[in-house]
Design a protein around this motif. Structure first.
Motif, mmCIF file in Angstrom:
data_model
loop_
_atom_site.group_PDB
_atom_site.id
_atom_site.type_symbol
_atom_site.label_atom_id
_atom_site.label_comp_id
_atom_site.label_asym_id
_atom_site.label_seq_id
_atom_site.Cartn_x
_atom_site.Cartn_y
_atom_site.Cartn_z
ATOM 1 N N ARG A 267 0.827 -1.211 0.000
ATOM 2 C CA ARG A 267 0.000 0.000 0.000
ATOM 3 C C ARG A 267 0.864 1.265 0.000
ATOM 4 N NH1 ARG A 267 -2.192 3.731 3.248
ATOM 5 N NH2 ARG A 267 -4.237 4.568 2.655
ATOM 6 N N GLU A 270 2.173 1.815 -3.382
ATOM 7 C CA GLU A 270 1.091 2.331 -4.232
ATOM 8 C C GLU A 270 0.910 3.829 -4.028
ATOM 9 O OE1 GLU A 270 -3.726 1.652 -4.908
ATOM 10 O OE2 GLU A 270 -2.591 0.257 -3.663
ATOM 11 N N GLY A 273 3.431 5.512 -5.920
ATOM 12 C CA GLY A 273 3.379 5.234 -7.359
ATOM 13 C C GLY A 273 4.557 4.422 -7.854
ATOM 14 N N ASP A 275 6.302 0.755 -8.769
ATOM 15 C CA ASP A 275 6.214 -0.668 -9.086
ATOM 16 C C ASP A 275 7.600 -1.248 -8.841
ATOM 17 O OD1 ASP A 275 5.670 -3.199 -10.014
ATOM 18 O OD2 ASP A 275 5.688 -2.650 -12.140
#
Length: 442
Positions: A267, A270, A273, A275
């Motif tokens: 989380r 995320e 942003g 990956d």
């Protein structure tokens, strides 16, 4: 009891099974939106946000008035019923029975916490308590937490013992002048640059494999985006190992840390942003000589054998390795003995080269390590050859006279590890209260 102020964090409410349940949340007023017939109060806690919904026709007038008067960043506790609402944060809203103001915030705020107005780094650091209320800032430190937890779990699983070395010392770890002197009763002492000498002494004690996560202090007048004067170092030392053995431990630890952060801090990643890509092992290994050739062929500098690599040269080599091998992490091995610390073991057949390495990210150095000299007389001569007085290292050298095993180790900068993992531009962003040559408070 104060414990009665909260029954759940925002992330602990599952509307699929808690719809209609009574809960109590505590946190800060992130936002108040009064739309006339309906008022929304967004409560924020450590884990996220929850929407408190007050419909004028259905809500007690006194409760509605309390909600409308709330000042942003005030501390509140809300007793409410959970109602499924897919459009709200977390998939639920709270229908309040009570909103209790615990502490009202002053206005105006020192900085915006919603992310709508960006603040300069110095402003954020001056009001770090407020900066930590921003989602992206909190995410970084949750990831740092998971990073250090993964480091500990990995090393303990590999048989390492957690130790703590002193931070107030009588002599420099590696010589030089980059020390913070302090008054220690009636004599001078220093803040320690590294646990190096002490973790080597522990090898003589038979602890065999040790690690430490702790502060180190460097009185270097850097003013860059990647240097601090107080940093957190992750150190290991292992007996009956050479430099290749501890390089394997290091690369596997880095890969494990990335995988754990990817899983346990999903989380937070995320929110930022990101990956996150887990680096593949083994990491590529290039020699110091090969690094020089890369710099002299592809870089803007011209280096001769025996020169250290500047930041510009590191970036040249990192970009080349990433382009040619697709690796963001790699080792530079076999450094000249004279530019490495006195305790780095030279090769028996090539004493001008040491069994040392730097573990690099393509943007900067993350770690340095080596097989250590474990022979007393050889170590004493190396100390003397670097212009240091062996008498100042008597407490250290003594451990090598009574059965010191072969050993190797490394240190990793925690802040740089997190910084490069997240692609953060300034190292101060991954330290709660950074210390550099200009900042001593807060």
């Amino acid at each position: 009891m104060l414990l009665n102020l909260r029954t759940h964090y925002t992330s602990q409410i599952d509307p699929s099974v808690m719809n209609g349940s009574e809960v109590k949340l505590a946190g800060w007023v992130h936002e108040v939106r009064d739309l006339g017939g309906i008022c929304f109060v967004v409560l924020r806690d450590r884990d996220g946000r929850a929407q408190v919904t007050l419909v004028k026709k259905k809500t007690d007038a006194k409760l509605l008035e309390t909600a409308k008067k709330l000042v942003r960043e005030s501390v509140i506790t809300v007793t409410a019923t959970v109602k499924t609402e897919p459009k709200a944060p977390g998939g639920y809203e709270l229908i309040p029975m009570e909103i209790k103001l615990l502490n009202e915030a002053e206005s105006p705020l020192p900085m915006d916490t919603t992310g709508k107005v960006e603040a300069e780094l110095d402003t954020r650091l001056d009001s770090r308590f407020m900066d930590l209320r921003r989602d992206k800032t909190t995410a970084i430190f949750k990831i740092r937490h998971e990073t250090l937890r993964a480091v500990r779990n990995y090393l303990i699983d590999k048989g390492f013992i957690d130790v703590t070395s002193p931070k107030v010392v009588a002599t420099a770890t590696e010589g030089g002048t980059s020390l913070f002197p302090i008054t220690y009763f009636d004599r001078e002492a220093f803040l320690n640059q590294s646990p190096q000498l002490f973790k080597q002494i522990l090898m003589a004690g038979g602890l065999d494999r040790v690690f430490e996560i702790g502060p180190i202090f460097r009185a270097e007048e850097h003013d860059t985006r990647k240097h601090l004067n107080e940093a957190t170092s992750i150190d290991i030392e292992a007996s009956f190992c050479d430099h290749f053995d501890v390089m394997a431990i290091l690369e596997n630890m880095i890969s494990y840390v990335y995988s754990q952060v990817k899983e346990k801090a999903a989380r937070s990643l995320e929110v930022l942003g990101i990956d996150l890509q887990v680096p593949e092992v083994p990491f590529p290994k290039i020699t110091y000589d090969e690094a020089l050739k890369i710099v002299n062929s592809h870089g803007e500098e011209s280096l001769k054998w025996g020169d250290d690599l500047s930041t510009l040269s590191e970036n040249t080599v990192g970009a080349y390795v990433f382009k040619e091998l697709g690796a963001s992490h790699y080792f530079i091995i076999d450094w000249p003995t004279e530019i490495k610390p006195f305790y780095a073991m030279p090769y028996e057949d090539r004493p001008e080269i040491s069994k040392s390495f730097d573990m690099m990210h393509r943007t900067m150095e993350l770690s340095s390590g080596a097989q250590r000299i474990h022979i007393h007389d050889m170590l004493k001569k190396r100390i003397e050859s670097q212009g240091l007085n062996p008498d100042g290292f008597d407490f250290y050298l003594k451990a090598f006279r009574y059965g010191m095993p072969p050993h190797a180790g490394w240190g990793v900068g925690c802040e740089r590890l997190v910084m490069t993992m997240l692609g953060v531009e300034n190292i101060r962003d991954v330290v709660l209260f950074p210390r550099d040559r200009r900042r001593l408070s807060p």
